[in-house]
Design a protein around this motif. Structure first.
Motif, PDB file in Angstrom:
ATOM      1  N   GLN A  94      10.873   2.991  11.097  1.00  0.00           N
ATOM      2  CA  GLN A  94      11.230   3.670   9.851  1.00  0.00           C
ATOM      3  C   GLN A  94      11.083   2.755   8.652  1.00  0.00           C
ATOM      4  OE1 GLN A  94      14.136   6.796   8.990  1.00  0.00           O
ATOM      5  NE2 GLN A  94      15.101   6.231  10.935  1.00  0.00           N
ATOM      6  N   GLU A  95      11.440   1.483   8.828  1.00  0.00           N
ATOM      7  CA  GLU A  95      11.361   0.538   7.715  1.00  0.00           C
ATOM      8  C   GLU A  95       9.910   0.338   7.277  1.00  0.00           C
ATOM      9  OE1 GLU A  95      15.104  -0.129  10.007  1.00  0.00           O
ATOM     10  OE2 GLU A  95      12.994   0.145  10.535  1.00  0.00           O
ATOM     11  N   LEU A  96       9.011   0.199   8.251  1.00  0.00           N
ATOM     12  CA  LEU A  96       7.599   0.039   7.921  1.00  0.00           C
ATOM     13  C   LEU A  96       7.070   1.301   7.247  1.00  0.00           C
ATOM     14  CD1 LEU A  96       4.904  -1.448   8.020  1.00  0.00           C
ATOM     15  CD2 LEU A  96       4.603  -0.588  10.365  1.00  0.00           C
ATOM     16  N   LEU A  97       7.429   2.437   7.787  1.00  0.00           N
ATOM     17  CA  LEU A  97       6.955   3.705   7.222  1.00  0.00           C
ATOM     18  C   LEU A  97       7.463   3.880   5.797  1.00  0.00           C
ATOM     19  CD1 LEU A  97       5.458   6.348   7.587  1.00  0.00           C
ATOM     20  CD2 LEU A  97       7.471   7.269   8.756  1.00  0.00           C
ATOM     21  N   ARG A  98       8.708   3.522   5.541  1.00  0.00           N
ATOM     22  CA  ARG A  98       9.249   3.639   4.188  1.00  0.00           C
ATOM     23  C   ARG A  98       8.483   2.750   3.209  1.00  0.00           C
ATOM     24  NH1 ARG A  98      14.046   5.245   1.776  1.00  0.00           N
ATOM     25  NH2 ARG A  98      15.141   5.552   3.762  1.00  0.00           N
ATOM     26  N   GLY A  99       8.204   1.522   3.612  1.00  0.00           N
ATOM     27  CA  GLY A  99       7.471   0.608   2.737  1.00  0.00           C
ATOM     28  C   GLY A  99       6.072   1.108   2.428  1.00  0.00           C
ATOM     29  N   ILE A 100       5.432   1.699   3.424  1.00  0.00           N
ATOM     30  CA  ILE A 100       4.095   2.263   3.224  1.00  0.00           C
ATOM     31  C   ILE A 100       4.151   3.414   2.223  1.00  0.00           C
ATOM     32  CG2 ILE A 100       2.272   3.586   4.383  1.00  0.00           C
ATOM     33  CD1 ILE A 100       2.958   1.920   6.928  1.00  0.00           C
ATOM     34  N   ARG A 101       5.139   4.285   2.394  1.00  0.00           N
ATOM     35  CA  ARG A 101       5.257   5.449   1.511  1.00  0.00           C
ATOM     36  C   ARG A 101       5.606   5.032   0.087  1.00  0.00           C
ATOM     37  NH1 ARG A 101       2.544   9.473   2.506  1.00  0.00           N
ATOM     38  NH2 ARG A 101       4.014  11.114   1.958  1.00  0.00           N
ATOM     39  N   GLU A 102       6.490   4.054  -0.053  1.00  0.00           N
ATOM     40  CA  GLU A 102       6.874   3.607  -1.382  1.00  0.00           C
ATOM     41  C   GLU A 102       5.695   2.985  -2.125  1.00  0.00           C
ATOM     42  OE1 GLU A 102      10.211   1.069  -0.666  1.00  0.00           O
ATOM     43  OE2 GLU A 102      11.647   2.742  -0.621  1.00  0.00           O
ATOM     44  N   ALA A 103       4.742   2.446  -1.381  1.00  0.00           N
ATOM     45  CA  ALA A 103       3.538   1.865  -1.999  1.00  0.00           C
ATOM     46  C   ALA A 103       2.470   2.911  -2.286  1.00  0.00           C
ATOM     47  CB  ALA A 103       2.969   0.783  -1.091  1.00  0.00           C
ATOM     48  N   GLY A 104       2.728   4.157  -1.874  1.00  0.00           N
ATOM     49  CA  GLY A 104       1.785   5.234  -2.154  1.00  0.00           C
ATOM     50  C   GLY A 104       0.612   5.322  -1.206  1.00  0.00           C
ATOM     51  N   VAL A 105       0.700   4.665  -0.057  1.00  0.00           N
ATOM     52  CA  VAL A 105      -0.384   4.720   0.922  1.00  0.00           C
ATOM     53  C   VAL A 105      -0.283   6.020   1.717  1.00  0.00           C
ATOM     54  CG1 VAL A 105      -1.424   3.596   2.937  1.00  0.00           C
ATOM     55  CG2 VAL A 105      -0.458   2.207   1.074  1.00  0.00           C
ATOM     56  N   THR A 106      -1.414   6.641   1.968  1.00  0.00           N
ATOM     57  CA  THR A 106      -1.480   7.888   2.700  1.00  0.00           C
ATOM     58  C   THR A 106      -1.110   7.677   4.168  1.00  0.00           C
ATOM     59  OG1 THR A 106      -3.238   8.678   1.252  1.00  0.00           O
ATOM     60  CG2 THR A 106      -3.037   9.763   3.383  1.00  0.00           C
ATOM     61  N   LEU A 204       7.341  -3.568  15.866  1.00  0.00           N
ATOM     62  CA  LEU A 204       7.146  -3.295  14.440  1.00  0.00           C
ATOM     63  C   LEU A 204       8.266  -3.905  13.603  1.00  0.00           C
ATOM     64  CD1 LEU A 204       5.956   0.438  14.434  1.00  0.00           C
ATOM     65  CD2 LEU A 204       4.563  -1.640  14.231  1.00  0.00           C
ATOM     66  N   GLU A 205       9.276  -4.402  14.246  1.00  0.00           N
ATOM     67  CA  GLU A 205      10.411  -4.969  13.507  1.00  0.00           C
ATOM     68  C   GLU A 205       9.942  -6.149  12.654  1.00  0.00           C
ATOM     69  OE1 GLU A 205      15.135  -5.607  14.321  1.00  0.00           O
ATOM     70  OE2 GLU A 205      13.737  -5.858  15.985  1.00  0.00           O
ATOM     71  N   GLY A 206      10.262  -6.099  11.376  1.00  0.00           N
ATOM     72  CA  GLY A 206       9.883  -7.159  10.464  1.00  0.00           C
ATOM     73  C   GLY A 206       8.476  -7.031   9.895  1.00  0.00           C
ATOM     74  N   ARG A 207       7.705  -6.067  10.384  1.00  0.00           N
ATOM     75  CA  ARG A 207       6.356  -5.861   9.879  1.00  0.00           C
ATOM     76  C   ARG A 207       6.389  -5.065   8.576  1.00  0.00           C
ATOM     77  NH1 ARG A 207       2.471  -9.220  12.018  1.00  0.00           N
ATOM     78  NH2 ARG A 207       2.799  -9.433  14.272  1.00  0.00           N
ATOM     79  N   THR A 208       5.468  -5.375   7.678  1.00  0.00           N
ATOM     80  CA  THR A 208       5.429  -4.737   6.370  1.00  0.00           C
ATOM     81  C   THR A 208       4.004  -4.286   6.052  1.00  0.00           C
ATOM     82  OG1 THR A 208       4.935  -6.750   5.120  1.00  0.00           O
ATOM     83  CG2 THR A 208       7.264  -6.286   5.592  1.00  0.00           C
ATOM     84  N   LEU A 215      -4.369  -7.334   8.077  1.00  0.00           N
ATOM     85  CA  LEU A 215      -5.140  -6.966   9.260  1.00  0.00           C
ATOM     86  C   LEU A 215      -6.349  -6.127   8.881  1.00  0.00           C
ATOM     87  CD1 LEU A 215      -5.395  -6.956  12.338  1.00  0.00           C
ATOM     88  CD2 LEU A 215      -3.986  -4.888  12.361  1.00  0.00           C
ATOM     89  N   ALA A 216      -6.155  -5.184   7.968  1.00  0.00           N
ATOM     90  CA  ALA A 216      -7.264  -4.337   7.537  1.00  0.00           C
ATOM     91  C   ALA A 216      -8.354  -5.166   6.862  1.00  0.00           C
ATOM     92  CB  ALA A 216      -6.759  -3.250   6.594  1.00  0.00           C
ATOM     93  N   ALA A 217      -7.953  -6.116   6.041  1.00  0.00           N
ATOM     94  CA  ALA A 217      -8.932  -6.975   5.378  1.00  0.00           C
ATOM     95  C   ALA A 217      -9.688  -7.831   6.400  1.00  0.00           C
ATOM     96  CB  ALA A 217      -8.240  -7.865   4.357  1.00  0.00           C
ATOM     97  N   GLN A 218      -8.971  -8.292   7.401  1.00  0.00           N
ATOM     98  CA  GLN A 218      -9.586  -9.116   8.451  1.00  0.00           C
ATOM     99  C   GLN A 218     -10.600  -8.311   9.264  1.00  0.00           C
ATOM    100  OE1 GLN A 218      -6.689 -10.699  11.214  1.00  0.00           O
ATOM    101  NE2 GLN A 218      -8.227 -10.927  12.814  1.00  0.00           N
TER     102      GLN A 218
END
Length: 226
Positions: A94-106, A204-208, A215-218
């Motif tokens: 949930q924490e990772l998902l929230r951070g993604i959504r707050e950044a506006g990522v689809t 996923l704990e601690g992942r942002t 990872l995507a850039a890599q």
């Protein structure tokens, strides 16, 4: 500069929520009600399968019902357990998902569970979690076929190759890789192999979002040098 990842595609069972024990309970009860036997290892063998495939296995173990009825019975039992016992969230999801959504990522939820259960799980998340849901009753071919992930990317208007997919099962990870996504395996009940086709994160704990961007850039294709 193109934002990476273009989208983040989440599996549900075992990745966002720890519902696999609920499924195993539902399977065990159903097989036992028809006089058959069902073990923990039997349940593990179905992790990541499409529900039609799992239902056919239950038929082979003595459940004398048609595929659609078996799926309805299993789904009803799992949704009842969710209502009775609550939603067992996976660490950090949930924490990772929230951070993604707050950044506006689809984002998309890509699950082999049927839509009614996927919507139930999504409704328990205390923010707007997904732009779309692709559910098991909306695709012709279940995971490990890539259809569900390709459908999600198409509906979101993004390239699968620029999207991150997060999975916990062998079949789900195979589907994400076959679709061409940047695939992350987060092992839960079933070990996942270390290969060059995907990345393994123990949790996923601690992942942002920063980890996903890195990872995507890599993994992004490198432009040829002049």
């Amino acid at each position: 500069m193109t934002q990476l990842p273009a989208a983040v595609l989440f599996d549900m069972d075992g990745t966002i929520v720890d519902t696999e024990p609920y499924w195993m309970t539902a399977e065990t009860e159903l097989v036992h009600s028809w006089g058959g036997t069902w073990t923990h290892d039997d349940g593990l063998a179905l992790v990541g399968n499409g529900l039609e495939v799992s239902a056919a296995v239950l038929q082979s173990r003595g459940v004398d019902l048609d595929i659609a009825t078996i799926i309805d019975r299993l789904t009803d039992r799992v949704t009842a357990q969710l209502a009775e016992n609550g939603v067992p969230w996976r660490p950090g999801a949930q924490e990772l998902l929230r951070g993604i959504r707050e950044a506006g990522v689809t984002t998309a939820l890509v699950t082999m569970s049927f839509r009614r259960m996927a919507e139930q799980i999504a409704s328990y998340i205390p923010f707007d979690p997904f732009d779309i849901i692709v559910a098991g009753d909306e695709v012709e071919h279940p995971k490990p076929h890539p259809e569900a992930y390709l459908t999600a990317a198409k509906r979101l208007g993004v390239e699968a190759s620029a999207s991150v997919a997060i999975e916990d099962s062998l079949g789900g990870l195979a589907a994400a890789v076959a679709a061409g996504t940047i695939a992350i395996g987060v092992p839960h009940l079933v070990p996942l192999p270390e290969t060059g086709d995907h990345t393994i994160w123990p949790t996923l704990e601690g992942r942002t979002l920063a980890d996903l961007r890195a990872l995507a850039a890599q993994k992004a294709p490198q432009a040829p040098q002049a």
